[in-house]
Motif scaffolding. Sequence first.
Motif, PDB file in Angstrom:
ATOM      1  N   LEU A   1      -1.727   0.178   7.105  1.00  0.00           N
ATOM      2  CA  LEU A   1      -1.019   0.767   5.980  1.00  0.00           C
ATOM      3  C   LEU A   1      -1.290  -0.039   4.720  1.00  0.00           C
ATOM      4  N   LEU A   2      -1.406   0.656   3.604  1.00  0.00           N
ATOM      5  CA  LEU A   2      -1.676   0.033   2.318  1.00  0.00           C
ATOM      6  C   LEU A   2      -0.387  -0.082   1.512  1.00  0.00           C
ATOM      7  N   GLN A   3      -0.304  -1.161   0.727  1.00  0.00           N
ATOM      8  CA  GLN A   3       0.860  -1.417  -0.105  1.00  0.00           C
ATOM      9  C   GLN A   3       0.404  -1.724  -1.526  1.00  0.00           C
ATOM     10  N   PRO A   4       1.240  -1.441  -2.524  1.00  0.00           N
ATOM     11  CA  PRO A   4       0.916  -1.905  -3.882  1.00  0.00           C
ATOM     12  C   PRO A   4       0.978  -3.427  -3.928  1.00  0.00           C
ATOM     13  N   TYR A   5       0.079  -4.031  -4.668  1.00  0.00           N
ATOM     14  CA  TYR A   5      -0.064  -5.485  -4.649  1.00  0.00           C
ATOM     15  C   TYR A   5       0.929  -6.123  -5.620  1.00  0.00           C
ATOM     16  N   TYR A   6       1.870  -6.876  -5.063  1.00  0.00           N
ATOM     17  CA  TYR A   6       2.758  -7.721  -5.847  1.00  0.00           C
ATOM     18  C   TYR A   6       2.524  -9.187  -5.489  1.00  0.00           C
ATOM     19  N   THR A   7       2.490  -9.481  -4.191  1.00  0.00           N
ATOM     20  CA  THR A   7       2.144 -10.808  -3.703  1.00  0.00           C
ATOM     21  C   THR A   7       1.116 -10.642  -2.586  1.00  0.00           C
TER      22      THR A   7
ATOM     23  N   ASP B   1      -0.701  10.733   3.386  1.00  0.00           N
ATOM     24  CA  ASP B   1      -0.092  11.600   4.385  1.00  0.00           C
ATOM     25  C   ASP B   1       0.380  12.938   3.844  1.00  0.00           C
ATOM     26  N   ASP B   2       0.133  13.227   2.557  1.00  0.00           N
ATOM     27  CA  ASP B   2       0.575  14.502   2.006  1.00  0.00           C
ATOM     28  C   ASP B   2      -0.372  14.896   0.877  1.00  0.00           C
ATOM     29  N   PRO B   3      -0.774  16.173   0.800  1.00  0.00           N
ATOM     30  CA  PRO B   3      -1.693  16.561  -0.278  1.00  0.00           C
ATOM     31  C   PRO B   3      -1.089  16.457  -1.659  1.00  0.00           C
ATOM     32  N   GLY B   4       0.246  16.435  -1.764  1.00  0.00           N
ATOM     33  CA  GLY B   4       0.890  16.313  -3.059  1.00  0.00           C
ATOM     34  C   GLY B   4       1.000  14.894  -3.563  1.00  0.00           C
ATOM     35  N   CYS B   5       0.601  13.919  -2.772  1.00  0.00           N
ATOM     36  CA  CYS B   5       0.682  12.525  -3.197  1.00  0.00           C
ATOM     37  C   CYS B   5      -0.379  12.234  -4.253  1.00  0.00           C
ATOM     38  N   PRO B   6      -0.075  11.358  -5.201  1.00  0.00           N
ATOM     39  CA  PRO B   6      -1.093  11.009  -6.206  1.00  0.00           C
ATOM     40  C   PRO B   6      -2.225  10.220  -5.573  1.00  0.00           C
ATOM     41  N   VAL B   7      -3.430  10.421  -6.093  1.00  0.00           N
ATOM     42  CA  VAL B   7      -4.602   9.700  -5.607  1.00  0.00           C
ATOM     43  C   VAL B   7      -4.531   8.267  -6.109  1.00  0.00           C
ATOM     44  N   ARG B   8      -4.698   7.331  -5.203  1.00  0.00           N
ATOM     45  CA  ARG B   8      -4.607   5.905  -5.544  1.00  0.00           C
ATOM     46  C   ARG B   8      -5.961   5.238  -5.381  1.00  0.00           C
ATOM     47  N   GLU B   9      -6.211   4.297  -6.251  1.00  0.00           N
ATOM     48  CA  GLU B   9      -7.403   3.469  -6.143  1.00  0.00           C
ATOM     49  C   GLU B   9      -7.145   2.354  -5.147  1.00  0.00           C
ATOM     50  N   VAL B  10      -8.087   2.110  -4.271  1.00  0.00           N
ATOM     51  CA  VAL B  10      -7.946   1.101  -3.229  1.00  0.00           C
ATOM     52  C   VAL B  10      -9.066   0.071  -3.393  1.00  0.00           C
TER      53      VAL B  10
ATOM     54  N   PRO C   1      -3.858  -1.448  -6.311  1.00  0.00           N
ATOM     55  CA  PRO C   1      -3.420  -2.147  -7.527  1.00  0.00           C
ATOM     56  C   PRO C   1      -1.979  -1.797  -7.868  1.00  0.00           C
ATOM     57  N   ASN C   2      -1.307  -2.748  -8.453  1.00  0.00           N
ATOM     58  CA  ASN C   2       0.128  -2.617  -8.710  1.00  0.00           C
ATOM     59  C   ASN C   2       0.418  -1.464  -9.664  1.00  0.00           C
ATOM     60  N   TRP C   3       1.474  -0.709  -9.359  1.00  0.00           N
ATOM     61  CA  TRP C   3       1.981   0.288 -10.289  1.00  0.00           C
ATOM     62  C   TRP C   3       3.498   0.231 -10.245  1.00  0.00           C
ATOM     63  N   ASN C   4       4.128   0.831 -11.234  1.00  0.00           N
ATOM     64  CA  ASN C   4       5.584   0.824 -11.327  1.00  0.00           C
ATOM     65  C   ASN C   4       6.152   1.796 -10.311  1.00  0.00           C
ATOM     66  N   GLU C   5       6.252   1.326  -9.088  1.00  0.00           N
ATOM     67  CA  GLU C   5       6.652   2.207  -7.994  1.00  0.00           C
ATOM     68  C   GLU C   5       8.104   2.625  -8.138  1.00  0.00           C
TER      69      GLU C   5
ATOM     70  N   ALA D   1      18.536   7.949  -7.389  1.00  0.00           N
ATOM     71  CA  ALA D   1      17.513   8.423  -6.472  1.00  0.00           C
ATOM     72  C   ALA D   1      16.197   8.769  -7.156  1.00  0.00           C
ATOM     73  N   LEU D   2      16.244   9.260  -8.404  1.00  0.00           N
ATOM     74  CA  LEU D   2      15.043   9.831  -9.002  1.00  0.00           C
ATOM     75  C   LEU D   2      14.537   9.086 -10.225  1.00  0.00           C
ATOM     76  N   ILE D   3      15.367   8.346 -10.907  1.00  0.00           N
ATOM     77  CA  ILE D   3      14.961   7.702 -12.157  1.00  0.00           C
ATOM     78  C   ILE D   3      14.679   6.217 -11.961  1.00  0.00           C
ATOM     79  N   GLN D   4      15.357   5.609 -11.036  1.00  0.00           N
ATOM     80  CA  GLN D   4      15.296   4.149 -10.892  1.00  0.00           C
ATOM     81  C   GLN D   4      13.924   3.685 -10.425  1.00  0.00           C
ATOM     82  N   THR D   5      13.336   2.723 -11.143  1.00  0.00           N
ATOM     83  CA  THR D   5      12.073   2.096 -10.775  1.00  0.00           C
ATOM     84  C   THR D   5      12.272   0.586 -10.752  1.00  0.00           C
ATOM     85  N   LYS D   6      11.227  -0.121 -10.367  1.00  0.00           N
ATOM     86  CA  LYS D   6      11.332  -1.566 -10.303  1.00  0.00           C
ATOM     87  C   LYS D   6      11.501  -2.184 -11.689  1.00  0.00           C
TER      88      LYS D   6
END
Length: 853
Positions: free
Chosen positions: A57-63, A90-99, A163-167, A760-765
């Motif tokens: 599984l891939l994760q956004p890079y923080y550490t 796992d879903d076609p509606g997910c945004p494409v991420r650079e790895v 790469p890190n994004w504001n998840e 649930a919908l607005i809160q980000t890191k």
Amino acid sequence: MAADQHLHFTLDHDDTPQFGTSGTLDRIVKTARYAGHHCIRIGLCDTLVPEVSQEGLLQPYYTYQDVTLFHFHIPHEVTRATWEFAAFMDDPGCPVREVHVLVQHGSYPVVGKDNSTFKDYMYIERAAVHKVTTYSAYQPHDATILPVYNPLPGSWFAAAYIPNWNEQMQQEGIVHKCRYSLGSVAMWSQKEQIHTINIGKRQTVCTHENLSYYRFYVPSHTWFLQINITNCQIREEIINHDTWERLFRWCIRSLSLQARSLPTFDPDGGAANISQGGGHVFTETRPFSDGYYYLLVNTEGETMMDITIETKECGGTFSDSTPRIQEIKTSSFMEVSSKQDVRLDGTVSPNITMSVSTSSTSAEQQELENTMSPRWDSDNVPDESHKCYPILQLARIKHPSDFTDTFLIQGPEWYSTWLSMRGDVPVFTHLTLLPFTDIGGTLSINLRMDEILMNATSQLITVVGCIRKARPPEVKDDLLVCDDEQLTLNITSFSASTVTDFILIPFPEPDTWFLALQTICYYKGVKAPCKINQVMVSVDIRTQPCVFTGEQPCGGHGLCQETHRGMFFFTSCICTAGWEGWGCEDGAAYQGWNAFLTGLCLLTVSNVFFIPPTIIAIRRRLYAQALLFTATMIASIFYHACDNEVLSYCLTKYEVLQFTDFFFSLLCFWVTIVNLAGMDETLCPFLHTLGVVIIAPAVQYSRTALASFTFPMAVATAIPICRILYRRWHKGSWPSVQPRQILYRGTGVGLALVGLMMFALIQTKDNYKYVHSAWHVIIAISLVFLLPSQNSPDSGHKVPYPTVQFSASSMVSDDAELIDVGSATVDYTTSSPVFQVASDVDFLLADNSEGTQ
């Protein structure tokens, strides 16, 4: 297809991706096997061996602990290794991420966040590291290919991350949380039946292919290596079939020599165009030892040649010279003067003083000179660059903690970090780093000159240190030559700030590391013979967790964390308060104490908005709700005070504080909603206990799952609804609702929904401290409108329990909020008065079937 062209494999378009299973990877493996059979059929490789496929599984890079690691073992004598990577979602509606994927030999790849730079004292260059980029897809049809020609044998590690994004901080179950994974497959082409040449004697070999490989083993402690190729003879001519004339060809088109791995084919590099009867000589001083060298001969036809390989050692072997150094107590290389040294039994000896002039005989001094001085192995090697020097092996001192080993100079009965250097003779030391055991920390090499030397002479004393992996540093004209400027240490007696120098190597490669030191003196800017015979230098070499030595491995702005993940074990820094970098030294994103205190105060002080509903609950004698509101406020304050990166105060364990915060918050809503049903004193304790039984396991199971919140609230909401339906069935009509109550309850429900949407919908890191603080305020205010209200018998204040009233008209309350749900008329002729129960539901409902009194 040429042998050096890249293969590109396309996956079957009809296959359906199976996220989390090996189905998609099986397609890659099958494609790789097909390509391997095709490679063998057309003769591009000798033997293609596929590695077991891996997925993670891939994760956004923080550490660094967010990095997904793969391990591969590449055998010896591989001509090409190929990695195939495919990123899935796992879903076609997910945004494409650079790895991003980094593949490196020997150790874990060093990854910087957002291409951050490293300090000058951090050495991150590696012998073999490759980087590729791929993109996630729901149905990946193409695999990203990484070919590596003639790779080094042994362990290879692949590090993958997004790469890190504001998840977005999503409540589990509200919206789909996209998951990304990476599948990897490795395969390689291995050269078989490589002819082995023995060293020390002439051998005649004959090539039968255009590209012929030969190998020979170089033993340990080898200081000089020479490969002499002579008497080249053409055994096969090239004929022009049209004119039947002999065409000119070179006896040897090219020669290539490589240590540890097969040479890369380069017809214009190395030795090229050797004619009939000619030859070539390869010479290497201080070569790679304890391993194979490989020779690649490129010919245009069958060719015969003579090969002679000679190796020379420094006075036998290094293991022979090192004990002699340790046994001679007058050894100037390890003279210790008034320094503390650790004996073998662990005690400290503060006054181990060894002086050549006071405690050694002339014979011992002469033996010392012969042992420690540079020398030649034979008269046949007169070149100055062929001098050999004894190498001191540093002893490893194992400590209980991980990545805390030290390497010390070993004497007969003691260990020391102090090294005494004489004149301008280079001193060589070496240490061995182990696979997996040492690669997850940092190798620290620190040199420090004795401060006494700053005022000991008018000369400027300089000590140069050269670090080199796998082979000793070069010496030319009696001076050390450092191949890499980043692996060079310099200390001088100029000032207190120049007597020390250090270098840090994160995730070092397992191998033999050499450190060579040399003293050089200057007078008025000109090199001059040193007036001081002995220069004391402290050589502090150790492995350490994370980055720095001491109680703060990540400096003052980060925490050091050990990560165990299967066979992988490493340490990494978790930076705080916006600090970044490998050692949390980059303060470009640091917002300062004002921003930090603002966030801390918002998250903690915003809980004081629970005071108004607490006061109202007490005035209405709703003591259970008042207690819960107070407990929720206190638990939230202490939880957010502990859940802080910079300045945290944890009253108890973090898990306990987190559990109480979530548990009390849900229990507040449960008790408030259930009390709206107006249950009697018999059912209320039961319903409250039921809430505890439901909420506690739900919170413990998952604190962020949507079901942990919705299921208890659904059950709580169903209780007053069932109460209304029961009265409808019992009375036969629907009760009416007061407009005032609709306004209050509607406002409370609306505020709760707004808070839930924000949470649930607005809160980000990035906006967490603002949105979550607003959530505290909105939820606390919503409780004010959701509190049940009842009149007390004497003052009209609200009371928590049903009031008992006589049904006589003179005793009926004129409060509009109390609606009589009893009988419309009273029979005064009965033997006892008739009582009516006014409950919380009376403030919401009114029975339309009642008659007017």
